[in-house]
Structures are given as C-alpha cells and as structure tokens.
Design a protein around this motif. Structure first.
Motif, PDB file in Angstrom:
ATOM      1  N   GLY A 120       0.817  -1.220   0.000  1.00 29.72           N
ATOM      2  CA  GLY A 120       0.000   0.000   0.000  1.00 29.72           C
ATOM      3  C   GLY A 120       0.842   1.258   0.000  1.00 29.72           C
ATOM      4  N   LEU A 121       1.862   1.291   0.837  1.00 33.78           N
ATOM      5  CA  LEU A 121       2.744   2.463   0.877  1.00 33.78           C
ATOM      6  C   LEU A 121       3.521   2.621  -0.425  1.00 33.78           C
ATOM      7  N   GLY A 122       3.951   1.506  -1.006  1.00 33.02           N
ATOM      8  CA  GLY A 122       4.644   1.556  -2.298  1.00 33.02           C
ATOM      9  C   GLY A 122       3.730   2.061  -3.402  1.00 33.02           C
ATOM     10  N   PHE A 123       2.467   1.635  -3.356  1.00 27.94           N
ATOM     11  CA  PHE A 123       1.507   2.112  -4.348  1.00 27.94           C
ATOM     12  C   PHE A 123       1.280   3.611  -4.201  1.00 27.94           C
ATOM     13  N   ILE A 124       1.133   4.088  -2.973  1.00 28.81           N
ATOM     14  CA  ILE A 124       0.933   5.525  -2.755  1.00 28.81           C
ATOM     15  C   ILE A 124       2.130   6.316  -3.274  1.00 28.81           C
ATOM     16  N   GLU A 125       3.332   5.809  -3.020  1.00 29.61           N
ATOM     17  CA  GLU A 125       4.543   6.461  -3.536  1.00 29.61           C
ATOM     18  C   GLU A 125       4.526   6.496  -5.063  1.00 29.61           C
ATOM     19  N   SER A 126       4.183   5.371  -5.689  1.00 33.19           N
ATOM     20  CA  SER A 126       4.120   5.310  -7.152  1.00 33.19           C
ATOM     21  C   SER A 126       3.050   6.245  -7.694  1.00 33.19           C
ATOM     22  N   LEU A 127       1.906   6.306  -7.026  1.00 36.22           N
ATOM     23  CA  LEU A 127       0.822   7.174  -7.476  1.00 36.22           C
ATOM     24  C   LEU A 127       1.222   8.641  -7.413  1.00 36.22           C
ATOM     25  N   ILE A 128       1.879   9.040  -6.342  1.00 38.04           N
ATOM     26  CA  ILE A 128       2.328  10.438  -6.223  1.00 38.04           C
ATOM     27  C   ILE A 128       3.328  10.762  -7.325  1.00 38.04           C
ATOM     28  N   MET A 129       4.288   9.861  -7.555  1.00 39.52           N
ATOM     29  CA  MET A 129       5.255  10.082  -8.638  1.00 39.52           C
ATOM     30  C   MET A 129       4.552  10.142  -9.986  1.00 39.52           C
ATOM     31  N   ALA A 130       3.581   9.255 -10.207  1.00 40.61           N
ATOM     32  CA  ALA A 130       2.855   9.218 -11.481  1.00 40.61           C
ATOM     33  C   ALA A 130       2.059  10.498 -11.703  1.00 40.61           C
ATOM     34  N   LEU A 131       1.439  11.010 -10.654  1.00 41.93           N
ATOM     35  CA  LEU A 131       0.687  12.265 -10.779  1.00 41.93           C
ATOM     36  C   LEU A 131       1.603  13.425 -11.158  1.00 41.93           C
ATOM     37  N   ILE A 132       2.757  13.483 -10.522  1.00 35.88           N
ATOM     38  CA  ILE A 132       3.724  14.553 -10.830  1.00 35.88           C
ATOM     39  C   ILE A 132       4.226  14.423 -12.263  1.00 35.88           C
ATOM     40  N   VAL A 133       4.650  13.228 -12.642  1.00 39.17           N
ATOM     41  CA  VAL A 133       5.175  13.005 -13.992  1.00 39.17           C
ATOM     42  C   VAL A 133       4.103  13.298 -15.036  1.00 39.17           C
ATOM     43  N   ARG A 134       2.885  12.788 -14.812  1.00 44.56           N
ATOM     44  CA  ARG A 134       1.791  12.979 -15.781  1.00 44.56           C
ATOM     45  C   ARG A 134       1.420  14.455 -15.918  1.00 44.56           C
TER      46      ARG A 134
END
Length: 151
Positions: A120-134
C-alpha cells in the motif's frame, strides 16, 4: 476527441509514462548504474506495449463505467463533461499505476516478499510520482503533440 487522435494520445501517454515511471522506479529502488540502464532498455518496449494494450482494453472501459455511474444523475452537459474529465483522469491514473507497479513487482519477484502495508505504501509512492510526472511533464507535451498532429 476523434478515435485516431485518442489512439495517438494514448500511445504518447503510454510511451511517456511507461518510460519515465519505469526508469524512476528502477533508479529509486536500486540506484543508477550501467546494469540498471541496461535492464531499463531491455524492458521499456514491452512495458509500453503492455501499458498501451491494457489501457485500450481494460482501463478505458473501467473509466467509461465510472463515468457512466458518476454522471448518471447529472443533466447539465457542461457539468457532465467536467465531471467525466475528472473521473477519467483519476480512474486512468489509479488503474494504470496500480497495474503497472504491481506488474513490475511481480516481474522482479518483490511482490511475494511484501506485506500488505508495504504494498500500500509503495503504491501511494508510485501514485504520487505518477501524478507529478503525468501532470507536469507527459500530459502537457502529449497534448501539444496531439494538437499539432490534428492541425
């Protein structure tokens, strides 16, 4: 957006997000090295191909269903369009991020060694990075390129 333009837009988004997020994921988990770059170049095309097909077959349909459910009580066309854009954006980023990060964890064998909290924490980290990159890099460039192709 016409179908041809949507397909090109989706391809560009998958290329941008697939390559940048793969590279960021590899570098943040193991550091930058020649081995990491070699692995990145071996895996980037299959990752982009998987993301494109998954996006067209699964994520788009999930977004359409969410839009249908999320706009069913609205009657104003402008409100429907605005909510549909918001729903599509969130569903696509969450579904694609969850799928692609889980795929990477499965491919590396790391998923089977994680607790649900770590996942879950890894997913949240990936989601935050994905939002920034996108939002700051891939989407603006893709929109400009897609608009220039339409003209």
């Amino acid at each position: 957006m016409p179908l041809k333009q949507r397909l090109v837009f989706t391809l560009m988004m998958c290329i941008g997000m697939g390559s940048i997020m793969s590279w960021l994921g590899m570098v943040t988990s193991t550091g930058l090295s020649a081995t990491v770059m070699h692995q990145f170049w071996l895996q980037v095309l299959p990752t982009i191909a998987f993301a494109y097909v998954f996006n067209l077959l699964i994520a788009t349909n999930l977004a359409a269903l969410a839009i249908k459910l999320g706009t069913r009580r609205l009657t104003d066309t402008v409100a429907i369009m605005k909510r549909a854009q918001t729903i599509r954006g969130w569903v696509m980023i969450v579904v694609m991020c969850l799928t692609m990060s889980t795929r990477a964890l499965i491919m590396t064998g790391a998923l089977y060694q994680m607790t649900p909290l770590q996942f879950g924490l890894g997913f949240i980290e990936s989601l935050i990075m994905a939002l920034i990159v996108r939002d700051f890099f891939v989407k603006p460039v893709t929109r400009r390129l897609t608009a220039s192709l339409a003209n």
